[in-house]
Motif scaffolding. Structure first.
Motif, PDB file in Angstrom:
ATOM      1  N   PHE A  92     -25.807   6.128  -0.595  1.00 17.53           N
ATOM      2  CA  PHE A  92     -25.390   5.159  -1.605  1.00 17.53           C
ATOM      3  C   PHE A  92     -24.001   4.644  -1.252  1.00 17.53           C
ATOM      4  CE2 PHE A  92     -24.083   9.326  -3.079  1.00 17.53           C
ATOM      5  CZ  PHE A  92     -22.797   9.141  -3.586  1.00 17.53           C
ATOM      6  N   VAL A  93     -23.639   3.503  -1.831  1.00 14.94           N
ATOM      7  CA  VAL A  93     -22.350   2.870  -1.595  1.00 14.94           C
ATOM      8  C   VAL A  93     -21.607   2.743  -2.912  1.00 14.94           C
ATOM      9  CG1 VAL A  93     -21.157   0.789  -0.806  1.00 14.94           C
ATOM     10  CG2 VAL A  93     -23.184   1.602   0.420  1.00 14.94           C
ATOM     11  N   VAL A  94     -20.332   3.097  -2.895  1.00 11.90           N
ATOM     12  CA  VAL A  94     -19.453   2.956  -4.059  1.00 11.90           C
ATOM     13  C   VAL A  94     -18.331   1.993  -3.694  1.00 11.90           C
ATOM     14  CG1 VAL A  94     -17.828   4.142  -5.573  1.00 11.90           C
ATOM     15  CG2 VAL A  94     -19.970   5.252  -4.938  1.00 11.90           C
ATOM     16  N   GLY A  95     -17.989   1.075  -4.589  1.00 14.21           N
ATOM     17  CA  GLY A  95     -16.894   0.151  -4.343  1.00 14.21           C
ATOM     18  C   GLY A  95     -17.340  -1.124  -3.663  1.00 14.21           C
ATOM     19  N   ASP A  96     -16.410  -2.068  -3.551  1.00 21.59           N
ATOM     20  CA  ASP A  96     -16.704  -3.378  -2.982  1.00 21.59           C
ATOM     21  C   ASP A  96     -15.724  -3.722  -1.868  1.00 21.59           C
ATOM     22  OD1 ASP A  96     -18.786  -4.092  -4.908  1.00 21.59           O
ATOM     23  OD2 ASP A  96     -17.142  -4.189  -6.366  1.00 21.59           O
ATOM     24  N   GLY A  97     -16.144  -4.659  -1.012  1.00 22.84           N
ATOM     25  CA  GLY A  97     -15.262  -5.175   0.031  1.00 22.84           C
ATOM     26  C   GLY A  97     -14.682  -4.085   0.913  1.00 22.84           C
ATOM     27  N   ILE A  98     -13.401  -4.228   1.229  1.00 24.90           N
ATOM     28  CA  ILE A  98     -12.736  -3.284   2.122  1.00 24.90           C
ATOM     29  C   ILE A  98     -12.632  -1.896   1.509  1.00 24.90           C
ATOM     30  CG2 ILE A  98     -10.371  -3.705   1.340  1.00 24.90           C
ATOM     31  CD1 ILE A  98     -11.501  -3.464   5.004  1.00 24.90           C
ATOM     32  N   GLU A  99     -12.788  -1.785   0.176  1.00 26.60           N
ATOM     33  CA  GLU A  99     -12.714  -0.504  -0.512  1.00 26.60           C
ATOM     34  C   GLU A  99     -14.058   0.208  -0.587  1.00 26.60           C
ATOM     35  OE1 GLU A  99      -9.846   0.737  -1.378  1.00 26.60           O
ATOM     36  OE2 GLU A  99      -8.783  -1.081  -0.758  1.00 26.60           O
ATOM     37  N   ALA A 100     -15.110  -0.401  -0.064  1.00 22.00           N
ATOM     38  CA  ALA A 100     -16.438   0.208  -0.131  1.00 22.00           C
ATOM     39  C   ALA A 100     -16.480   1.517   0.646  1.00 22.00           C
ATOM     40  CB  ALA A 100     -17.482  -0.765   0.406  1.00 22.00           C
ATOM     41  N   ARG A 101     -17.268   2.441   0.132  1.00 25.72           N
ATOM     42  CA  ARG A 101     -17.412   3.751   0.774  1.00 25.72           C
ATOM     43  C   ARG A 101     -18.878   4.149   0.733  1.00 25.72           C
ATOM     44  NH1 ARG A 101     -14.322   9.498  -0.309  1.00 25.72           N
ATOM     45  NH2 ARG A 101     -16.131  10.684  -0.938  1.00 25.72           N
ATOM     46  N   SER A 119     -18.309   7.346   4.912  1.00 30.26           N
ATOM     47  CA  SER A 119     -17.782   6.305   5.785  1.00 30.26           C
ATOM     48  C   SER A 119     -16.935   5.341   4.974  1.00 30.26           C
ATOM     49  CB  SER A 119     -18.925   5.536   6.457  1.00 30.26           C
ATOM     50  OG  SER A 119     -19.673   6.384   7.296  1.00 30.26           O
ATOM     51  N   THR A 120     -15.743   5.043   5.477  1.00 29.60           N
ATOM     52  CA  THR A 120     -14.832   4.107   4.828  1.00 29.60           C
ATOM     53  C   THR A 120     -14.324   3.110   5.863  1.00 29.60           C
ATOM     54  OG1 THR A 120     -12.920   5.534   5.216  1.00 29.60           O
ATOM     55  CG2 THR A 120     -14.098   5.835   3.138  1.00 29.60           C
ATOM     56  N   PHE A 121     -13.579   2.110   5.405  1.00 31.81           N
ATOM     57  CA  PHE A 121     -12.970   1.133   6.300  1.00 31.81           C
ATOM     58  C   PHE A 121     -11.451   1.299   6.291  1.00 31.81           C
ATOM     59  CE2 PHE A 121     -16.795  -1.254   4.731  1.00 31.81           C
ATOM     60  CZ  PHE A 121     -17.496  -1.205   5.926  1.00 31.81           C
ATOM     61  N   VAL A 122     -10.855   1.099   7.449  1.00 25.22           N
ATOM     62  CA  VAL A 122      -9.401   1.082   7.563  1.00 25.22           C
ATOM     63  C   VAL A 122      -9.016  -0.175   8.328  1.00 25.22           C
ATOM     64  CG1 VAL A 122      -9.117   3.582   7.476  1.00 25.22           C
ATOM     65  CG2 VAL A 122      -9.478   2.472   9.684  1.00 25.22           C
ATOM     66  N   THR A 123      -7.832  -0.703   8.064  1.00 25.57           N
ATOM     67  CA  THR A 123      -7.371  -1.897   8.771  1.00 25.57           C
ATOM     68  C   THR A 123      -6.257  -1.524   9.735  1.00 25.57           C
ATOM     69  OG1 THR A 123      -5.844  -2.359   6.954  1.00 25.57           O
ATOM     70  CG2 THR A 123      -7.980  -3.471   6.914  1.00 25.57           C
ATOM     71  N   GLY A 124      -6.271  -2.178  10.875  1.00 26.45           N
ATOM     72  CA  GLY A 124      -5.248  -1.920  11.882  1.00 26.45           C
ATOM     73  C   GLY A 124      -5.465  -2.816  13.070  1.00 26.45           C
ATOM     74  N   GLU A 125      -4.388  -3.246  13.686  1.00 23.93           N
ATOM     75  CA  GLU A 125      -4.446  -4.115  14.858  1.00 23.93           C
ATOM     76  C   GLU A 125      -5.272  -5.368  14.560  1.00 23.93           C
ATOM     77  OE1 GLU A 125      -5.929  -1.784  18.074  1.00 23.93           O
ATOM     78  OE2 GLU A 125      -4.198  -0.453  18.128  1.00 23.93           O
ATOM     79  N   ASP A 126      -5.106  -5.912  13.345  1.00 23.86           N
ATOM     80  CA  ASP A 126      -5.795  -7.134  12.920  1.00 23.86           C
ATOM     81  C   ASP A 126      -7.308  -7.009  12.936  1.00 23.86           C
ATOM     82  OD1 ASP A 126      -3.342  -8.479  12.617  1.00 23.86           O
ATOM     83  OD2 ASP A 126      -3.300  -8.950  14.757  1.00 23.86           O
ATOM     84  N   LYS A 127      -7.804  -5.771  12.781  1.00 17.75           N
ATOM     85  CA  LYS A 127      -9.245  -5.588  12.787  1.00 17.75           C
ATOM     86  C   LYS A 127      -9.624  -4.462  11.833  1.00 17.75           C
ATOM     87  CE  LYS A 127     -13.162  -5.045  15.947  1.00 17.75           C
ATOM     88  NZ  LYS A 127     -13.601  -4.889  17.352  1.00 17.75           N
ATOM     89  N   VAL A 128     -10.743  -4.634  11.146  1.00 16.04           N
ATOM     90  CA  VAL A 128     -11.258  -3.586  10.266  1.00 16.04           C
ATOM     91  C   VAL A 128     -12.026  -2.587  11.111  1.00 16.04           C
ATOM     92  CG1 VAL A 128     -12.781  -3.080   8.331  1.00 16.04           C
ATOM     93  CG2 VAL A 128     -11.388  -5.150   8.303  1.00 16.04           C
ATOM     94  N   ARG A 129     -11.757  -1.315  10.902  1.00 11.91           N
ATOM     95  CA  ARG A 129     -12.436  -0.266  11.652  1.00 11.91           C
ATOM     96  C   ARG A 129     -13.162   0.677  10.688  1.00 11.91           C
ATOM     97  NH1 ARG A 129     -13.708  -1.786  15.900  1.00 11.91           N
ATOM     98  NH2 ARG A 129     -14.166   0.336  16.505  1.00 11.91           N
ATOM     99  N   GLY A 130     -14.158   1.372  11.209  1.00 12.20           N
ATOM    100  CA  GLY A 130     -14.854   2.373  10.417  1.00 12.20           C
ATOM    101  C   GLY A 130     -14.218   3.736  10.609  1.00 12.20           C
ATOM    102  N   GLU A 131     -14.304   4.551   9.579  1.00 10.30           N
ATOM    103  CA  GLU A 131     -13.752   5.896   9.645  1.00 10.30           C
ATOM    104  C   GLU A 131     -14.665   6.842   8.902  1.00 10.30           C
ATOM    105  OE1 GLU A 131      -9.326   7.538   9.283  1.00 10.30           O
ATOM    106  OE2 GLU A 131     -10.117   6.902   7.351  1.00 10.30           O
ATOM    107  N   ARG A 132     -14.929   8.012   9.489  1.00  9.79           N
ATOM    108  CA  ARG A 132     -15.819   8.981   8.857  1.00  9.79           C
ATOM    109  C   ARG A 132     -15.023  10.180   8.374  1.00  9.79           C
ATOM    110  NH1 ARG A 132     -20.738   9.785   7.988  1.00  9.79           N
ATOM    111  NH2 ARG A 132     -21.307   7.922   9.144  1.00  9.79           N
ATOM    112  N   ILE A 133     -15.349  10.598   7.150  1.00  7.56           N
ATOM    113  CA  ILE A 133     -14.738  11.786   6.554  1.00  7.56           C
ATOM    114  C   ILE A 133     -15.842  12.784   6.273  1.00  7.56           C
ATOM    115  CG2 ILE A 133     -13.364  12.663   4.628  1.00  7.56           C
ATOM    116  CD1 ILE A 133     -12.384   9.755   4.227  1.00  7.56           C
TER     117      ILE A 133
END
Length: 266
Positions: A92-101, A119-133
């Protein structure tokens, strides 16, 4: 004898958008299950906070966290698929846009063992990246699915649809190579970070994070039933929105590589 056309190296700046795969991957063949309705799962995160997930209906869950910061309660629409008897993959997904998880569980109702990843999103180097917790069992002594090396050395061919086929080459417990044999990413390939967990005999939970495309992916790989089921959680740069791509496949083990006994000798 028909052969697969040879596609040369595809530079990263020519890779398509994440959503290119959406139509080609097709629909999941295993239908959603209502069996978890009325049950709950409690998980402990890396910060020591617990979150209870209460499955209210066949598609709606309520979650409640004791975390000191952030949202402490909420409702989400989930999908649970019974991959084997009593073993479910839930997302399932919680949240919207860049805050979605995105949250994914594999839960065994017989053993009451659950493994999950977020899985969440992080921003850096002018690009959105994925990150797993990763999450942990509800208490330190609770049973857990162990990390696995059982896929290492295998080369597996996945048929996602009539138009999409990939191969995976499992190099180590923490790295694998994917290659699009047929479909929207034909000729593209990369080596990514991954994790594998033993769920049952010949059944593995497989996570990976892509470096080029903003994609976090989850597969439940079933070597007994010769199938996989899972999804990708990615970021679409053109629309600035998260994309969820559910899929399944029929798989074939192409070969298993073993090294010569003298591979440690210099």
């Amino acid at each position: 004898m028909a052969s697969t056309p040879i596609v040369d190296y595809v530079p990263e700046d020519e890779w398509p958008a994440v959503s290119t795969m959406l139509e080609g991957l097709g629909e999941q063949a295993l239908v959603a299950s209502p069996s978890l309705a009325g049950s709950s799962i409690v998980l402990l995160d890396e910060n020591g906070s617990t979150t209870e997930h209460m499955f209210q209906t066949a598609t709606t869950l309520h979650w409640k966290s004791d975390a000191a910061q952030g949202a402490t309660t909420g409702t989400a629409t989930y999908k649970a698929i019974e991959a084997r008897e009593g073993i479910f993959i839930v997302d399932f997904v919680v949240g919207d846009g860049i805050e979605a998880r995105n949250s994914t569980f594999v839960h065994n109702t017989t053993t009451d063992v659950t493994t999950s990843g977020f899985s969440t999103f992080v921003t850096g180097e002018d690009k959105v990246r994925g990150e797993r917790i990763s999450s942990m069992p509800p208490h330190p002594n609770a049973p857990a699915h162990p990390r696995s090396s059982e896929l290492v050395g295998r080369r597996i061919y996945y048929r996602y649809s009539d138009s999409e086929a990939y191969e995976h080459i499992y190099l180590t417990p923490g790295a694998f190579t994917w290659h699009c044999v047929r479909g929207g990413e034909q000729g593209m390939a990369d080596t990514e970070r991954c994790m594998t967990f033993d769920v049952a005999e010949d059944l593995y939970l497989f996570f990976w994070t892509e470096k080029v495309m903003t994609v976090e992916a989850v597969l439940l790989v079933d070597l007994r039933e010769k199938r996989s089921i899972g999804h990708m959680f990615g970021w679409e740069d053109s629309s600035h929105e998260p994309v969820v791509l559910p899929f399944n496949s029929r798989l074939s083990i192409l070969n298993t590589t073993t090294y010569p006994h003298d591979h440690n000798k210099h």
